[in-house]
Design a protein around this motif. Structure first.
Motif, PDB file in Angstrom:
ATOM      1  N   THR A  70      48.972  32.309  83.483  1.00  0.00           N
ATOM      2  CA  THR A  70      49.547  31.670  84.663  1.00  0.00           C
ATOM      3  C   THR A  70      48.449  31.211  85.596  1.00  0.00           C
ATOM      4  O   THR A  70      48.512  30.132  86.186  1.00  0.00           O
ATOM      5  N   CYS A  99      57.624  22.435  72.837  1.00  0.00           N
ATOM      6  CA  CYS A  99      57.527  23.438  73.896  1.00  0.00           C
ATOM      7  C   CYS A  99      56.206  23.258  74.630  1.00  0.00           C
ATOM      8  O   CYS A  99      55.143  23.187  73.992  1.00  0.00           O
ATOM      9  N   TYR A 141      53.515  24.521  77.809  1.00  0.00           N
ATOM     10  CA  TYR A 141      53.085  25.738  78.487  1.00  0.00           C
ATOM     11  C   TYR A 141      52.199  25.381  79.674  1.00  0.00           C
ATOM     12  O   TYR A 141      51.647  24.270  79.746  1.00  0.00           O
ATOM     13  N   LYS A 181      50.814  23.002  73.851  1.00  0.00           N
ATOM     14  CA  LYS A 181      52.172  22.712  73.413  1.00  0.00           C
ATOM     15  C   LYS A 181      52.310  23.089  71.946  1.00  0.00           C
ATOM     16  O   LYS A 181      51.333  23.081  71.189  1.00  0.00           O
ATOM     17  N   LEU A 221      54.378  31.111  69.989  1.00  0.00           N
ATOM     18  CA  LEU A 221      53.670  31.362  71.241  1.00  0.00           C
ATOM     19  C   LEU A 221      52.169  31.156  71.025  1.00  0.00           C
ATOM     20  O   LEU A 221      51.584  31.769  70.126  1.00  0.00           O
ATOM     21  N   TYR A 255      48.400  33.476  75.110  1.00  0.00           N
ATOM     22  CA  TYR A 255      49.413  34.208  75.864  1.00  0.00           C
ATOM     23  C   TYR A 255      49.816  35.533  75.219  1.00  0.00           C
ATOM     24  O   TYR A 255      50.641  36.258  75.760  1.00  0.00           O
ATOM     25  N   PRO A 290      58.412  28.620  78.217  1.00  0.00           N
ATOM     26  CA  PRO A 290      58.022  27.230  77.974  1.00  0.00           C
ATOM     27  C   PRO A 290      59.075  26.240  78.433  1.00  0.00           C
ATOM     28  O   PRO A 290      60.251  26.576  78.577  1.00  0.00           O
ATOM     29  N   TRP A 310      57.605  28.050  87.027  1.00  0.00           N
ATOM     30  CA  TRP A 310      57.564  28.731  85.731  1.00  0.00           C
ATOM     31  C   TRP A 310      58.265  30.065  85.884  1.00  0.00           C
ATOM     32  O   TRP A 310      57.969  30.841  86.783  1.00  0.00           O
TER      33      TRP A 310
END
Length: 583
Positions: A66, A133, A135, A140, A161, A165, A174, A190
């Motif tokens: 993050t 997806c 992130y 992606k 994933l 992460y 996502p 998010w």
């Protein structure tokens, strides 16, 4: 805008640096003219200090996905007046139509199940390789179509994933988009990604209440928290959310009344742990929706006898299991498919064409057999009087049938109590068969190939009167809890038994290492509970064939069901015989 790690050093630029009277030119001249050693030491110390700070900053950023997004985002897109705020947002203002509202949960194996929200119209057939997806750090991954979930008709995708992460918490949920070129901006927060061990994953409406299936609050057998510890929450967390009391809390099943306000559209439904003196209020995240006036199944004529099972990659066994039990009295089969990737759909389709009443229910949730059977008790209640819960390697058999020249659809019915009886469940002891010197799946099926078993009866399986199942829907897989006015009877072995073809040819048995569906049974590969009855004696924690496997568990030769099924279903051929289920 594509984010990159190049901006991650930007926070350092906002820090005030120790002031120095030496400019860049002075510094060059200093090294060129060989200034005194004390000054060189000071410069060297400053240099290593800056290197250390930079390394620490990079390490901190790396340790938080993050933060990677926050630093990059703040450095490149946030107005200067907002840089003091902690911000973690994403959106696509110029191309918002490509973003798809969805919920997600992290599954075992670093896979994310992304489920499209009810208000979105995303249904197969879908464009190939378009769904993606995204992130926070700009990475992606491809969103692969997984399934259309039954009952709610929501489309689900699977995304891997990214590795960055996988060792951090919380993990950001996502963003699902229908384009590979979706761009990240700053207007949508998010959210933390729910983990599979703590999430509401399914909701069922009955005539009187709502049944929530939930991972996490009740951990393990015998750890059920009281209903008063929870509330059901209808709607997003806000002043408009409606709460109702929980009336039952057992295993992964929670029940609560309908809200007393009118809800016309699907709303997210949560489970809330009530605050106590020791614990604050806590919301269990959810991927489930309450859908008003949603029927689990279409109305149909009620069958006396149904059977349900939960399966994974059992296409080669299903035909024998269905044909045998249909012939002796099962009228309808409800197959809970736990995400098979073999030819199961083809086998079901053929059986349906042959007029066998087989319904396949997609049940993608891993390690939820108990919850799935509780679901089946609700799903089948309107269309089935009695439900037999049996695995596809288990066959109900009565020695009384041995003298019958042909099968009858009254045979299982003859084992049940009368309609006026207070018996709500009858269980049959299980006989566990071994590999019987087989090295591959027997051509004639399991009833023909496995004829050697253990002497001791192991556990039991049951046929349940669905109207007798208690309100909590408690199940131990082998039997259900019953309402107080009903009794539970265990049949004598001369009346009926279950032949469990459990330890098959090694190639077949090894496939079980892939997964185990019960929530409360330890997976084969976990080094724990080595003496559990769910463990295979003499088998370790890896799919390595034990010495002498083909001869194991052979204490009693038992060919009764082999002879009976050969008599009922065998057809003579030039080189032997062929069973009716062989194709």
């Amino acid at each position: 805008m594509t984010l990159s790690f190049k901006t991650c050093s930007s926070p350092c630029s906002n820090r005030s640096s120790p002031k120095s009277s030496i400019t860049g030119d002075d510094n060059a001249q200093f090294f060129h003219h060989n200034k005194p050693s004390s000054y060189r030491a000071h410069t060297t110390t400053l240099f290593f200090l800056l290197i250390s700070l930079s390394f620490f900053g990079f390490l901190s950023i790396y340790s938080s996905p993050t933060a990677i997004y926050r630093v990059a985002f703040l450095a490149t897109t946030t107005p200067p007046s907002a840089k003091s705020r902690i911000v973690s947002y994403v959106t696509n203002t110029q191309d918002s139509s490509r973003r798809i509202r969805s919920d997600a949960v992290l599954w075992p194996g670093w896979e994310i199940l992304v489920i499209v929200s009810p208000e979105e119209k995303v249904k197969p057939p879908l464009p190939v390789d378009d769904y993606t997806c995204f992130y926070p750090n700009g990475e992606k991954t491809a969103a692969k179509f997984a399934a259309v979930l039954p009952f709610t008709n929501r489309t689900a995708f699977e995304c891997n994933l990214p590795g960055i992460y996988r060792h951090h918490h919380p993990i950001p949920t996502p963003i699902l988009a229908s384009s590979k070129t979706f761009e990240i901006s700053y207007e949508t927060r998010w959210l933390d990604l729910p983990l599979w061990n703590f999430v509401v994953f399914e909701a069922i409406s009955t005539e009187n209440d709502v049944v929530l299936l939930v991972k996490g609050p009740n951990r393990g057998l015998g750890s059920n928290k009281p209903p008063a510890a929870f509330r059901c929450v209808f709607g997003e967390e806000s002043d408009t959310a409606v709460r109702t009391m929980v009336t039952s809390s057992v295993q992964e099943v929670f029940r609560c009344p309908f809200p007393n306000t009118t809800i016309d559209t699907p709303v997210k439904i949560y489970l809330e742990a009530v605050a106590t003196d020791k614990e604050p209020m806590k919301i269990v995240p959810s991927v489930a929706y309450y859908t008003p006036k949603c029927k689990l199944a279409k109305p149909r004529e009620k069958s006396l006898l149904c059977a349900t099972t939960m399966v994974y990659n059992v296409a080669k066994y299903l035909r024998e299991w269905v044909m045998y039990h249909a012939t002796i009295g099962i009228q309808r089969f409800i197959i809970y498919d736990n995400g098979s990737d073999d030819e199961l759909d083809d086998v079901v389709e053929v059986l349906q064409r042959e007029k066998y009443d087989v319904t396949k229910v997609l049940w993608i949730w891993p390690k939820t057999q108990e919850a799935g059977f509780s679901h089946a008790a609700v799903y089948g209640n309107d269309s089935c009087t009695w439900m037999m819960f049996l695995d596809v390697d288990e066959f109900l058999y009565s020695p009384v049938w041995d003298n019958q020249t042909k099968p009858s659809d009254q045979m299982i019915k003859s084992l049940l109590p009368s309609d006026q009886s207070a018996i709500g469940q009858i269980s049959f002891k299980s006989l566990e068969f071994g590999p019987s010197n087989q090295t591959v799946h027997p051509r004639g099926g399991v009833t023909q190939g496995y004829t050697c078993r253990r002497e001791e009866e192991q556990r039991h399986k049951s046929i349940v009167r669905l109207s007798a199942v208690e309100h909590s829907l408690y199940t131990a897989i082998h039997h259900f809890g019953l309402r107080k006015e009903y009794e539970w009877r265990v049949a004598d072995t001369e009346e009926g038994v279950v032949n469990h073809y459990k330890y098959q040819a090694w190639r077949e048995f090894k496939a079980k290492f892939k997964r185990r569906v019960s929530a409360y049974v330890v997976d084969w590969t976990r080094v724990s509970n080595p003496k559990s009855r769910d463990r295979t004696p003499g088998l370790g924690f890896r799919p390595i064939e034990p010495e002498g496997w083909a001869q194991k568990f052979c204490e009693v030769t038992d060919q009764r069901l082999k002879k009976l099924t050969k008599k009922w279903f065998g057809y003579s051929e030039k080189n032997g015989y062929r069973m009716a289920w062989q194709r």
